[in-house]
Write a protein that holds these residues in place. Structure first.
Motif, PDB file in Angstrom:
ATOM      1  N   ALA A 268      -4.583  -0.854  -6.974  1.00  0.00           N
ATOM      2  CA  ALA A 268      -5.586   0.071  -6.435  1.00  0.00           C
ATOM      3  C   ALA A 268      -6.257  -0.539  -5.199  1.00  0.00           C
ATOM      4  CB  ALA A 268      -6.628   0.415  -7.498  1.00  0.00           C
ATOM      5  N   GLU A 269      -6.579  -1.818  -5.252  1.00  0.00           N
ATOM      6  CA  GLU A 269      -7.183  -2.493  -4.104  1.00  0.00           C
ATOM      7  C   GLU A 269      -6.190  -2.588  -2.950  1.00  0.00           C
ATOM      8  OE1 GLU A 269      -9.354  -6.120  -4.745  1.00  0.00           O
ATOM      9  OE2 GLU A 269     -10.178  -5.364  -6.624  1.00  0.00           O
TER      10      GLU A 269
ATOM     11  N   CYS B 232      -4.073  -0.491  -2.194  1.00  0.00           N
ATOM     12  CA  CYS B 232      -4.046   0.860  -1.618  1.00  0.00           C
ATOM     13  C   CYS B 232      -5.407   1.253  -1.053  1.00  0.00           C
ATOM     14  CB  CYS B 232      -3.586   1.872  -2.673  1.00  0.00           C
ATOM     15  SG  CYS B 232      -1.859   1.677  -3.151  1.00  0.00           S
ATOM     16  N   ASP B 233      -6.319   0.296  -0.965  1.00  0.00           N
ATOM     17  CA  ASP B 233      -7.654   0.465  -0.380  1.00  0.00           C
ATOM     18  C   ASP B 233      -8.584   1.364  -1.179  1.00  0.00           C
ATOM     19  OD1 ASP B 233      -7.174  -1.286   1.717  1.00  0.00           O
ATOM     20  OD2 ASP B 233      -6.382   0.291   3.008  1.00  0.00           O
ATOM     21  N   TYR B 234      -8.348   1.494  -2.478  1.00  0.00           N
ATOM     22  CA  TYR B 234      -9.238   2.317  -3.289  1.00  0.00           C
ATOM     23  C   TYR B 234     -10.570   1.661  -3.581  1.00  0.00           C
ATOM     24  CZ  TYR B 234      -6.160   6.191  -4.182  1.00  0.00           C
ATOM     25  OH  TYR B 234      -5.386   7.303  -4.026  1.00  0.00           O
ATOM     26  N   GLU B 235     -10.602   0.369  -3.670  1.00  0.00           N
ATOM     27  CA  GLU B 235     -11.850  -0.286  -4.042  1.00  0.00           C
ATOM     28  C   GLU B 235     -12.452  -1.067  -2.888  1.00  0.00           C
ATOM     29  OE1 GLU B 235     -11.659  -2.254  -7.851  1.00  0.00           O
ATOM     30  OE2 GLU B 235     -10.263  -0.766  -8.585  1.00  0.00           O
TER      31      GLU B 235
ATOM     32  N   CYS C 231       0.857  -1.178   0.000  1.00  0.00           N
ATOM     33  CA  CYS C 231       0.000   0.000   0.000  1.00  0.00           C
ATOM     34  C   CYS C 231       0.898   1.234   0.000  1.00  0.00           C
ATOM     35  CB  CYS C 231      -0.888  -0.014   1.248  1.00  0.00           C
ATOM     36  SG  CYS C 231      -1.994   1.400   1.370  1.00  0.00           S
TER      37      CYS C 231
ATOM     38  N   MET D 233       1.489   9.069  -2.924  1.00  0.00           N
ATOM     39  CA  MET D 233       0.431   9.321  -3.904  1.00  0.00           C
ATOM     40  C   MET D 233       0.444  10.790  -4.344  1.00  0.00           C
ATOM     41  SD  MET D 233      -0.948   6.473  -4.596  1.00  0.00           S
ATOM     42  CE  MET D 233      -2.477   6.921  -5.382  1.00  0.00           C
TER      43      MET D 233
ATOM     44  N   ASN E  58       0.022   8.240   1.559  1.00  0.00           N
ATOM     45  CA  ASN E  58      -0.585   9.440   0.982  1.00  0.00           C
ATOM     46  C   ASN E  58       0.485  10.368   0.422  1.00  0.00           C
ATOM     47  OD1 ASN E  58      -3.451   9.126   1.321  1.00  0.00           O
ATOM     48  ND2 ASN E  58      -3.059   9.216   3.511  1.00  0.00           N
TER      49      ASN E  58
END
Length: 142
Positions: free
Chosen positions: A124-125, A127-130, A41, A47, A44
């Motif tokens: 993305a998952e 990184c907890d996006y979904e 992950c 990112m 921030n």
């Protein structure tokens, strides 16, 4: 009671997010089994740096103004490169075996277009996006 709940938010009490194991390609096997990739992950801060790197200022023709243009495709690729811990994409031997230089070119050489797109979704998952919002939202009952 409020103090006990607050302690859950203290950094030393937060459970560290473990790397996500993901089979990016069934074509890469060891002992007859697909080898799992390790995805981490991103923070921030990481990112934000990726967002800044992929945001360009372009002049608006006929004015002194600028508009920002964001490169979604490159951003997604940069996320993958930053997230993949294993295999080590910077490994010179691995890059040489595919005849490429650089992590991004290695990913493109190693994976099919579909595998690469699926890997972007897995990152993305990771990184907890979904993550499902239904689990995170609970209605208050009086």
């Amino acid at each position: 009671m409020a103090d006990m709940d607050l302690k859950a938010f203290l950094k030393e009490n937060v459970i560290e997010k473990a790397p996500v194991l993901y089979v990016a390609s069934k074509r890469m096997v060891s002992n007859g089994e697909p080898v799992e990739w390790h995805l981490r992950c991103l923070s921030n801060e990481e990112m934000e740096k990726l967002t800044q790197r992929n945001t360009k200022r372009e002049p608006i023709k006929g004015t002194r103004d600028f508009k920002e243009k964001f490169d979604n495709v490159q951003f997604a690729m940069d996320m993958v490169v930053a997230s993949v811990q294993y295999p080590p994409l910077a490994n010179p031997e691995l890059q040489e075996s595919y005849g490429v230089v650089g992590e991004e070119d290695l990913l493109k050489a190693m994976l099919t277009p579909g595998e690469l797109t699926d890997l972007q979704g897995a990152v993305a998952e990771a990184c907890d996006y979904e993550a499902g919002m239904a689990d995170k939202i609970k209605q208050a009952k009086n």
